[in-house]
Write a protein that holds these residues in place. Structure first.
Motif, short mmCIF file in Angstrom:
data_model
loop_
_atom_site.label_atom_id
_atom_site.label_comp_id
_atom_site.label_asym_id
_atom_site.label_seq_id
_atom_site.Cartn_x
_atom_site.Cartn_y
_atom_site.Cartn_z
N LEU A 1 0.79 -1.23 0.00
CA LEU A 1 0.00 0.00 0.00
C LEU A 1 0.83 1.29 0.00
O LEU A 1 0.47 2.24 -0.71
CB LEU A 1 -0.97 -0.01 1.19
N PRO A 2 1.92 1.39 0.77
CA PRO A 2 2.69 2.64 0.71
C PRO A 2 3.19 2.97 -0.69
O PRO A 2 3.20 4.15 -1.09
CB PRO A 2 3.86 2.38 1.68
N PHE A 3 3.61 1.97 -1.45
CA PHE A 3 4.09 2.23 -2.81
C PHE A 3 2.94 2.66 -3.72
O PHE A 3 3.10 3.54 -4.58
CB PHE A 3 4.77 0.99 -3.37
N ILE A 4 1.79 2.05 -3.55
CA ILE A 4 0.63 2.41 -4.36
C ILE A 4 0.17 3.83 -4.05
O ILE A 4 -0.06 4.65 -4.94
CB ILE A 4 -0.52 1.41 -4.13
N ILE A 5 0.06 4.13 -2.76
CA ILE A 5 -0.41 5.46 -2.35
C ILE A 5 0.59 6.53 -2.75
O ILE A 5 0.21 7.63 -3.17
CB ILE A 5 -0.67 5.48 -0.84
N ALA A 6 1.88 6.22 -2.65
CA ALA A 6 2.90 7.21 -3.04
C ALA A 6 2.79 7.55 -4.52
O ALA A 6 3.07 8.69 -4.92
CB ALA A 6 4.30 6.66 -2.73
N GLY A 7 2.38 6.61 -5.34
CA GLY A 7 2.21 6.89 -6.76
C GLY A 7 0.96 7.67 -7.08
O GLY A 7 0.80 8.16 -8.20
N GLU A 8 0.06 7.80 -6.10
CA GLU A 8 -1.21 8.49 -6.35
C GLU A 8 -1.33 9.83 -5.61
O GLU A 8 -2.06 10.71 -6.06
CB GLU A 8 -2.37 7.59 -5.91
N VAL A 9 -0.64 9.97 -4.50
CA VAL A 9 -0.89 11.12 -3.64
C VAL A 9 -0.03 12.33 -3.97
O VAL A 9 -0.40 13.46 -3.68
CB VAL A 9 -0.70 10.72 -2.16
N PHE A 10 1.13 12.12 -4.61
CA PHE A 10 2.03 13.24 -4.88
C PHE A 10 1.62 13.96 -6.16
O PHE A 10 1.43 13.32 -7.20
CB PHE A 10 3.48 12.76 -5.02
N PRO A 11 1.51 15.29 -6.13
CA PRO A 11 1.21 16.04 -7.36
C PRO A 11 2.35 15.88 -8.37
O PRO A 11 3.51 15.69 -7.99
CB PRO A 11 1.12 17.50 -6.87
N LEU A 12 2.01 15.96 -9.64
CA LEU A 12 3.01 15.77 -10.68
C LEU A 12 4.15 16.78 -10.57
O LEU A 12 5.30 16.46 -10.83
CB LEU A 12 2.35 15.90 -12.06
N LEU B 1 10.60 15.21 -6.28
CA LEU B 1 11.12 15.61 -4.97
C LEU B 1 10.47 14.80 -3.85
O LEU B 1 11.17 14.29 -2.96
CB LEU B 1 10.87 17.10 -4.76
N ALA B 2 9.16 14.67 -3.90
CA ALA B 2 8.45 13.93 -2.85
C ALA B 2 8.85 12.46 -2.85
O ALA B 2 9.00 11.84 -1.79
CB ALA B 2 6.95 14.07 -3.03
N GLY B 3 9.03 11.90 -4.05
CA GLY B 3 9.46 10.51 -4.12
C GLY B 3 10.84 10.31 -3.54
O GLY B 3 11.11 9.33 -2.84
N GLY B 4 11.74 11.27 -3.80
CA GLY B 4 13.08 11.18 -3.23
C GLY B 4 13.07 11.27 -1.72
O GLY B 4 13.79 10.53 -1.04
#
Length: 226
Positions: free
Chosen positions: A110-121, A126-129
Motif C-alpha cells: 500500500l505505501p508504494f501504491i499510495i505514493a504513486g497516487e498522492v504526490f502532485p506531478l 522531490l516527494a518521491g526522493g
C-alpha cells in the motif's frame, strides 16, 4: 514497512524467541514465503475493490494486534504462566503467520501504491526522493536496533515499542492521508490545498506542463556529449 523489515531480517531470532529453538525453522520460513506470495496475490485483487484507507487501517490494525499478542504470548511464556492449551508451538506459528499476512496485504504494497497516487506531478520527483530517504532511514534504524531491543527488553518489550510506533503512524495517516482510489491527481491536490485551483493557477500549471512537454528530449544515452 516497519514491521516487514523486522520479520524479514530476523526471522530465525523471532522464531526461536516465540516458538523455541527445537522447532523446524527452515520449514516455517518456507511456509512464510509461500504464504507471502499468496497474500501478495490476494492484495492485488483486493486493492482494486477496496478503498486505500480502509485496507490500510484494517491491515495495520491487525498488524498492531499481532505485535501486542506476540508480546503478551512471549512474556507469559517466559514467566511460565501460559495456560496449557496456549503453550503449544502452533500458537506461535499462527502469530507469525498473521503478522506476515498483514505485512504482505497491507504494510508493504500500500505505501508504494499510495505514493504513486498522492504526490502532485509538479513535486512527484522531490516527494518521491524524500519518501525513499525516509524508507531507507527506517530500514537502517530498524535493522540496527533490533538486536539491542531484543537483548535488553526482550522480544515482548521490543514488540510493544514497535506496536506503539506503528500505532502513532496510523494515527497520523488517519488525519492527514486522503483517500486516493478512483480519484484524479487534481482532486487529491485540491483536498490538500483545501480549495480548488483558481483559473489563473490552472492556466499557469497548464503552461508549465506544456513547456516541459515541448522542451524535454528523450535522451537514450547517458553521456552529456552525445
Amino acid at each position: 514497512m516497519y514491521c516487514a523489515n523486522i520479520l524479514a531480517t530476523y526471522t530465525t531470532d523471532i522464531v526461536h524467541n516465540i516458538i523455541g529453538t527445537e522447532f523446524n525453522t527452515a520449514l516455517l520460513i518456507i511456509t512464510l514465503d509461500s504464504q507471502r506470495i499468496i497474500s501478495n496475490a490476494i492484495a492485488v485483487l483486493v486493492i482494486k475493490m477496496v478503498n486505500r484507507r480502509t485496507m490500510l487501517f484494517s491491515t495495520v490494525t491487525v498488524n498492531i494486534i499481532s505485535f501486542l499478542a506476540t508480546a503478551a504470548y512471549t512474556y507469559f511464556k517466559g514467566q511460565g504462566q501460559l495456560p496449557p492449551f496456549l503453550d503449544h508451538p502452533g500458537v506461535g506459528v499462527a502469530l507469525i503467520h498473521i503478522h506476515m499476512f498483514t505485512i504482505a496485504t497491507g504494510t508493504v504494497p500500500l505505501p508504494f501504491i499510495i505514493a504513486g497516487e498522492v504526490f502532485p506531478l509538479e513535486y512527484r520527483s522531490l516527494a518521491g526522493g524524500i519518501s525513499v530517504l525516509f524508507l531507507s532511514s527506517n530500514l537502517f534504524i530498524t535493522v540496527k536496533t533490533v538486536p539491542f531491543f531484543f537483548g535488553t527488553l526482550g522480544i515482548h518489550g521490543a514488540y510493544c515499542i514497535y506496536a506503539a510506533v506503528v500505532g502513532y503512524c496510523l494515527v497520523v495517516a488517519y488525519f492527514f492521508l486522503p483517500e486516493t482510489k478512483d480519484r484524479t491527481l487534481q482532486d487529491i491536490e485540491n483536498e490538500f490545498r483545501g480549495r480548488p485551483l483558481s483559473p489563473e493557477e490552472v492556466k499557469s500549471t497548464q503552461s508549465l506542463a506544456s513547456w516541459k512537454l515541448h522542451h524535454s528530449k528523450d535522451r537514450r544515452c547517458s553521456s552529456p556529449v552525445v
